[in-house]
Design a protein around this motif. Structure first.
Motif, short mmCIF file in Angstrom:
data_model
loop_
_atom_site.label_atom_id
_atom_site.label_comp_id
_atom_site.label_asym_id
_atom_site.label_seq_id
_atom_site.Cartn_x
_atom_site.Cartn_y
_atom_site.Cartn_z
N PRO A 101 0.79 -1.24 0.00
CA PRO A 101 0.00 0.00 0.00
C PRO A 101 0.82 1.28 0.00
CG PRO A 101 -0.93 -1.58 1.54
CD PRO A 101 0.39 -2.16 1.07
N ASP A 102 2.05 1.23 0.53
CA ASP A 102 2.86 2.44 0.64
C ASP A 102 3.72 2.71 -0.59
OD1 ASP A 102 1.89 3.00 3.19
OD2 ASP A 102 3.40 1.72 4.15
N GLN A 103 3.69 1.82 -1.57
CA GLN A 103 4.51 2.05 -2.76
C GLN A 103 4.08 3.31 -3.50
OE1 GLN A 103 5.11 -2.58 -4.01
NE2 GLN A 103 5.28 -1.09 -5.64
N THR A 104 5.07 4.00 -4.04
CA THR A 104 4.78 5.19 -4.83
C THR A 104 4.08 4.82 -6.12
OG1 THR A 104 6.72 6.31 -3.93
CG2 THR A 104 5.78 7.21 -5.96
N THR A 105 4.54 3.73 -6.74
CA THR A 105 3.96 3.26 -7.98
C THR A 105 4.27 1.78 -8.13
OG1 THR A 105 3.83 3.69 -10.38
CG2 THR A 105 6.00 3.82 -9.36
N SER A 106 3.58 1.12 -9.02
CA SER A 106 3.86 -0.30 -9.27
C SER A 106 5.24 -0.42 -9.90
CB SER A 106 2.79 -0.88 -10.20
OG SER A 106 1.50 -0.72 -9.66
N ASP A 107 6.09 -1.24 -9.29
CA ASP A 107 7.46 -1.32 -9.80
C ASP A 107 7.98 -2.75 -9.94
OD1 ASP A 107 7.87 -2.08 -7.18
OD2 ASP A 107 9.12 -0.35 -6.65
N HIS A 108 7.07 -3.74 -9.92
CA HIS A 108 7.47 -5.12 -10.17
C HIS A 108 6.22 -5.95 -10.41
CE1 HIS A 108 6.51 -5.04 -5.88
NE2 HIS A 108 6.25 -6.34 -5.97
N GLY A 109 6.43 -7.08 -11.10
CA GLY A 109 5.31 -7.96 -11.37
C GLY A 109 5.15 -9.02 -10.29
N TRP A 110 4.15 -9.85 -10.46
CA TRP A 110 3.89 -10.93 -9.52
C TRP A 110 5.02 -11.95 -9.53
CZ3 TRP A 110 0.09 -10.95 -5.99
CH2 TRP A 110 -0.98 -10.07 -6.18
N GLN A 111 5.38 -12.42 -8.34
CA GLN A 111 6.35 -13.51 -8.20
C GLN A 111 5.54 -14.79 -7.99
OE1 GLN A 111 9.67 -12.57 -8.68
NE2 GLN A 111 8.51 -10.70 -9.13
N PHE A 112 5.55 -15.65 -8.97
CA PHE A 112 4.64 -16.79 -8.98
C PHE A 112 5.14 -18.01 -8.23
CE2 PHE A 112 3.53 -14.32 -12.81
CZ PHE A 112 2.19 -14.10 -12.55
N GLY A 113 6.29 -17.91 -7.60
CA GLY A 113 6.84 -19.06 -6.89
C GLY A 113 6.21 -19.31 -5.53
N GLY A 114 5.51 -18.31 -4.97
CA GLY A 114 4.94 -18.45 -3.64
C GLY A 114 3.51 -18.93 -3.67
N ASP A 115 2.78 -18.62 -2.60
CA ASP A 115 1.39 -19.03 -2.48
C ASP A 115 0.52 -18.12 -3.35
OD1 ASP A 115 -1.10 -19.89 -1.76
OD2 ASP A 115 -1.08 -19.00 0.24
N THR A 116 -0.04 -18.67 -4.40
CA THR A 116 -0.87 -17.89 -5.31
C THR A 116 -2.36 -18.20 -5.11
OG1 THR A 116 -0.55 -19.59 -7.01
CG2 THR A 116 0.94 -17.68 -7.06
N GLY A 117 -2.68 -18.92 -4.04
CA GLY A 117 -4.08 -19.25 -3.77
C GLY A 117 -4.99 -18.04 -3.68
N PRO A 118 -4.62 -17.03 -2.86
CA PRO A 118 -5.46 -15.83 -2.78
C PRO A 118 -5.61 -15.12 -4.12
CG PRO A 118 -3.95 -15.93 -0.92
CD PRO A 118 -3.52 -17.01 -1.87
#
Length: 248
Positions: free
Chosen positions: A103-120
């Motif tokens: 929430p505190d990021q100034t802007t989106s600066d990276h994509g999803w990292q798909f190696g973790g829990d992607t259930g949500p």
């Protein structure tokens, strides 16, 4: 004249408005000018602290498009929290772009990292699709990412073009970053996904990208567009960006 790829991000308009307790510059007013000039639609990223786009803006933009621009599109960006998903359910935009932002990021600066829990994330994708909202995932310029996005049920990806845009003064580095963007875009196309692109795109760097990946269906542009519009005006900047995309 071909169909537009340009979705104008009006976050910066809202940020300027929020500097004063006044209704101008008008988010809906400038969005209307952009769409009248030929933009495909409008993109907004309502953050939890409402430091630029407010929830009320989302509903006002949705109403504007429904009433005056039924052939245009509204795209909501956001991290799939319960609050954001409620907003998606209530506003029913044409498209939602899920981004892995703090929430505190100034802007989106990276994509999803798909190696973790992607259930949500998978649950959020399924919910949005149940509401007839097209789902896109923000992905790094990595040729491996689209396959993961497709497996989760996304219909599109947006390739993060920030590293490419950051090389505005280094043609050699820009060429290397462009290769990565194009490789990811081609991988997405081969997976049957629609391909969007966004972040730090300008009238100067778009032509090289669209020449290599003419199948890109949407470019979401905020900072570069707003900077251009401060000089040329919203309507003229729509023309300039569409010309850069080879549409005019």
């Amino acid at each position: 004249m071909s169909a537009s790829r340009l979705s104008v991000n009006v976050n910066a308009v809202a940020m300027l408005r929020n500097r004063r307790d006044l209704p101008w510059p008008s988010v809906t007013g400038l969005a209307a000018i952009a769409m009248e000039a030929g933009a495909k639609g409008i993109t907004v990223h309502p953050r939890p602290d409402e430091r630029h786009i407010r929830k009320t803006d989302v509903f006002e933009l949705s109403e504007l498009i429904e009433d005056r621009f039924p052939n245009k599109e509204l795209c909501l960006e956001g991290y799939p929290t319960a609050d954001f998903m409620k907003l998606v359910e209530e506003a029913r935009p044409d498209q939602v772009l899920f981004v892995p932002d703090d929430p505190d990021q100034t802007t989106s600066d990276h994509g999803w990292q798909f190696g973790g829990d992607t259930g949500p994330l998978a649950d959020a994708i399924a919910a949005a699709k149940d509401w007839a909202v097209t789902v896109s995932l923000f992905c790094d310029p990595d040729r491996a990412a689209p396959e993961h996005a497709a497996r989760l049920g996304a219909e599109r990806i947006e390739v993060y073009t920030g590293p490419y845009g950051a090389c505005y003064d280094d043609p050699t580095a820009a060429a290397k970053e462009l290769d990565k963007v194009v490789a990811a875009a081609e991988a997405a196309r081969d997976c049957g996904l629609g391909v969007n692109a966004g972040h730090d795109l300008t009238v100067e760097n778009i032509p090289a990208l669209i020449a290599r990946a003419p199948f890109i269906r949407e470019m979401s542009i905020g900072h570069g567009f707003t900077a251009d519009a401060l000089i040329y005006g919203f309507a003229e900047s729509v023309r300039r960006f569409r010309q850069a995309m080879g549409e005019l």
